[in-house]
Design an enzyme around this catalytic site. Structure first.
Site, PDB file in Angstrom:
ATOM      1  N   TYR B 301      56.354 123.580  49.112  1.00 52.03           N
ATOM      2  CA  TYR B 301      55.775 123.373  50.444  1.00 52.03           C
ATOM      3  C   TYR B 301      56.852 123.482  51.516  1.00 52.03           C
ATOM      4  CZ  TYR B 301      52.073 121.643  53.499  1.00 52.03           C
ATOM      5  OH  TYR B 301      51.096 121.516  54.460  1.00 52.03           O
ATOM      6  N   TYR B 351      50.071 129.306  57.752  1.00 49.52           N
ATOM      7  CA  TYR B 351      50.002 127.870  57.501  1.00 49.52           C
ATOM      8  C   TYR B 351      48.540 127.496  57.360  1.00 49.52           C
ATOM      9  CZ  TYR B 351      50.367 122.838  58.588  1.00 49.52           C
ATOM     10  OH  TYR B 351      50.288 121.466  58.569  1.00 49.52           O
TER      11      TYR B 351
END
Lengths: 320, 398
Positions: B301, B351
């Site tokens: 991440y 994103y």
């Protein structure tokens, strides 16, 4: 103001200059400045004192940086200067329907002193233009001009970032709140912390100029942030404990962007480890972000950051 | 069931991801989040070859604005018997797949759709310092009262507090954050779905980028995106009858640990690790019977580049404090021993709150990713850092 947001990217950057000074750094202007500001520092008027301090002669207060190359009352520049307007983008915005302007921020960096006889010039670039923003004043753009100041040896003596908000004022019925005649426009406020049964004691302490943490009624462990129960022994009993306010910087952040109102930017925020062992987040004052070091000792103080809103902040201890 | 069991964990290999779908990733989708969700889910079901009427389970993030029932109604679903949401923002990225896997493995549902659809660029933007709720009775609103009055009010700023301490305690510099960003942007440059397709960056450009929340620069921060990703999970048994090669869930876990807060775990003894991710790592390796040497790639991440370093350490790819050496040796790059974020990551591709990273992992196992890692057998995926989190190990059926 048109409906489509203007594309201002063509005005970004650029390298304009030189913008020369009418006068070399001189005693009369320095004397006027020091008199107006009440600055008695002898290095600004006494050559012997200046030499004793390590200079070749009298030096000018660094804060006069901008004054040397300002256009003057008739808004004319000396021969040898660039004649273009560094803030051309503001003229463009005016024509696009953003007639108002307010200066919002000025940050100067002093690289070296300038002394009697130095001739200065500056160069200018538009460092940033924000997206269209809506503030309490109106809708517009934050424009930052970066000026770099040089002496006659083409050495950098300082920089200035000057930011303005060029905007279309809100129509009266669009304003964030009604504005009474003679009063200031309503401003964005800092978030007020929520006071509940667990946190009230802390904020009442801040109002009284005291820093407090919880002491567990079961195992006596100190804790912050406050909570309803002790994570170690699960006791629901606790008492407020005043702490000394002395601590060290455990970590820190300098906020640059986005420039969320109402804070001043860059905004220096630390995670302080108090000598009692708990940590808390607070602003650092009285120190440049370039000089902050993890481990530096700090001391709490309290300030009214907004009318009626007192908040803790920390200042480095002397001699560190 | 033993804690370090070699393959005797109940959940291992019981569920498979059998379909994946996504919209384009943009800065202005021009349509509602509901529509984005419908498009991605229908694409995922078409990819799986499953009729939408069969969808009887749905799993997503608490932060998703799209009600399960509305999406289920619009795709032509009949009835739901399982629906769940995982909390903590991007920390939920892998959790819905775990919940879906548990549902199909136990038989409480047969076809579960996992989804995330958001206009995070043209709609509510996470990085502007606003609060999702102003309710003074909400614990999270009270908790933000320790930070917002001082101006510590964006995700970048909360990460920056950890990043500054990490720089202080290790040999890492902001150039190492840059190495993460450069690697992600390099992969994005050859991924046609990536926003930064054909736009790699150099370390010099990273170091010259403006400060956002020092020590984080602009190029350390992920994009803001509009878009949706969805996937379909069935039992491994059912997956054998479907048209795409099954992507097995070999390990799955959520994680929270050590004085956990949401983005502001500032009160731990040490701020340089990610204990919640360490919890996830232990559980993933135990459930799958695998270790770091068994991973050929990793989706880590990357809402902000600095937290990729402690993730490398928590998963055993680098020793504590030594992730900077791993990056300086380029192991995370194209052709390296552990390509990280081969889709470009959230820095480079888009994103979508981490779900696009799970989708990339699915493609890697299938062998159809834009930057396919040759010979890939297993891939690790992690969810949001700085928050309670989750993770997956995916692999192909042997």
């Amino acid at each position: 103001m048109s409906d489509a947001t203007p594309d201002l990217s063509a005005y970004l950057g650029g390298d304009r200059g030189p913008y020369r000074s009418w006068d070399a750094v001189n005693r009369p202007m320095i004397r006027h400045w020091c008199e107006a500001l009440g600055d008695d520092n002898p290095i600004y008027h006494d050559a012997d004192a200046a030499r004793a301090a390590g200079f070749d002669g009298i030096v000018a207060p660094p804060t006069m940086l901008q004054a040397w190359t300002m256009r003057g009352y008739r808004e004319a520049r000396p021969p040898g200067s660039d004649t273009s307007d560094p803030f051309e983008v503001l003229v463009a915005l005016e024509e696009l329907g953003y007639p108002a302007v307010v200066a919002v921020n000025c940050e100067q960096e002093y690289t070296q002193y300038v002394g009697e006889g130095d001739t200065l010039y500056h160069r200018s670039t538009i460092e940033s233009i924000s997206e269209q923003k809506s503030t309490a004043l109106g809708v517009g753009f934050f424009v930052t001009e970066l000026s770099t100041y040089y002496n006659q040896r083409d050495e950098v003596v300082g920089t200035m970032r000057f930011r303005v908000f060029k905007f279309a004022p809100h129509a009266r019925d669009e304003a964030a709140a009604p504005v009474e005649a003679g009063s200031a426009p309503p401003a964005v406020r800092r978030m007020r912390p929520v006071r509940n049964e667990d946190t009230r004691f802390f904020w009442e302490g801040v109002e009284a100029g005291e820093l407090r943490v919880q002491r567990c009624g079961g195992c006596q462990t100190l804790r912050h942030p406050p909570s309803s129960a002790c994570p170690h022994c699960q006791s629901l009993e606790w008492t407020p404990q005043r702490v000394s306010g002395r601590g060290t910087v455990y970590s820190f952040v300098t906020m640059h962007y986005p420039e969320i109102p109402p804070f001043d930017y860059p905004n220096l925020i630390a995670l302080v480890e108090l000598e009692e062992g708990t940590r808390l987040v607070s602003n650092l004052v009285g120190v440049s972000r370039h000089d902050v070091r993890i481990g530096m000792p700090v001391q709490v103080e309290f300030a009214e950051v907004e009318p009626g809103f007192q908040l803790h902040q920390f200042r480095p201890l002397e001699g560190c | 069931m033993s804690k370090q069991g070699q393959g005797d964990h109940f959940l291992r290999d019981k569920a498979a991801i059998v379909g994946v779908g996504a919209t384009e990733f943009s800065k202005q989708s021009g349509r509602t989040e509901i529509q984005l969700g419908v498009e991605a889910i229908l694409a995922a079901l078409a990819d799986a070859g499953i009729d939408p009427v069969e969808v009887d389970g749905m799993a997503t993030y608490t932060m998703d604005n799209n009600p399960e029932i509305e999406l289920h109604r619009l795709i032509g679903g009949r009835a739901l018997r399982f629906f769940s949401r995982a909390h903590y923002g991007g920390g939920a990225a892998c959790a819905p797949v775990m919940h879906a896997a548990m549902a199909v493995a136990t038989g409480v549902a047969d076809v579960v759709v996992v989804y995330r659809a958001m206009n995070e660029r043209s709609g509510f933007r996470f990085g502007q310092g606003g609060l999702l709720t102003e309710d003074p009775n909400a614990f999270e609103t009270v908790d933000f009262g320790w930070y917002f009055p001082h101006g510590l009010m964006t995700p970048a700023s909360w990460i920056a507090m950890f990043a500054q301490r990490y720089l202080h305690e290790t040999d890492a510099t902001t150039e190492d954050f840059g190495r993460v960003a450069v690697g992600g942007r390099d992969f994005a440059s050859t991924n046609p779905k990536a926003w930064f397709y054909q736009q790699p960056i150099t370390l010099e450009e990273h170091q010259a980028a403006r400060w956002i929340a020092e020590p984080l620069r602009l190029l350390d921060c992920c994009q803001e995106s509009d878009g949706a990703v969805a996937m379909v999970i069935t039992s491994a048994e059912r997956a054998k009858d479907l048209k795409r090669p099954p992507v097995l869930v070999r390990g799955a876990s959520q994680g929270a640990a050590d004085d956990q807060r949401m983005m502001t775990s500032f009160y731990r003894k040490s701020l340089t690790g990610l204990p919640e991710m360490g919890e996830v790592a232990r559980n993933l390796y135990a459930m799958s019977g695998l270790g770091p040497a068994d991973m050929q790639a990793a989706v880590l991440y990357d809402h902000f580049s600095p937290f990729v370093l402690p993730q490398l350490e928590e998963f055993g790819f680098a020793e504590r404090g030594k992730a900077c050496d791993f990056l300086r040796e380029g192991h995370h790059l194209r052709g390296g021993k552990l390509p990280v974020n081969p889709h470009g990551g959230q820095l480079g591709e888009a994103y979508i709150h981490g779900l696009n990273g799970v989708a990339e992992a699915v493609r890697q196992v299938r062998g159809e990713a834009a930057n396919q890692v040759a010979g890939l057998e297993h891939i690790l995926v992690t969810a949001g850092t700085g928050v309670p989190t989750s993770g997956l190990i995916l692999g192909g059926a042997s």
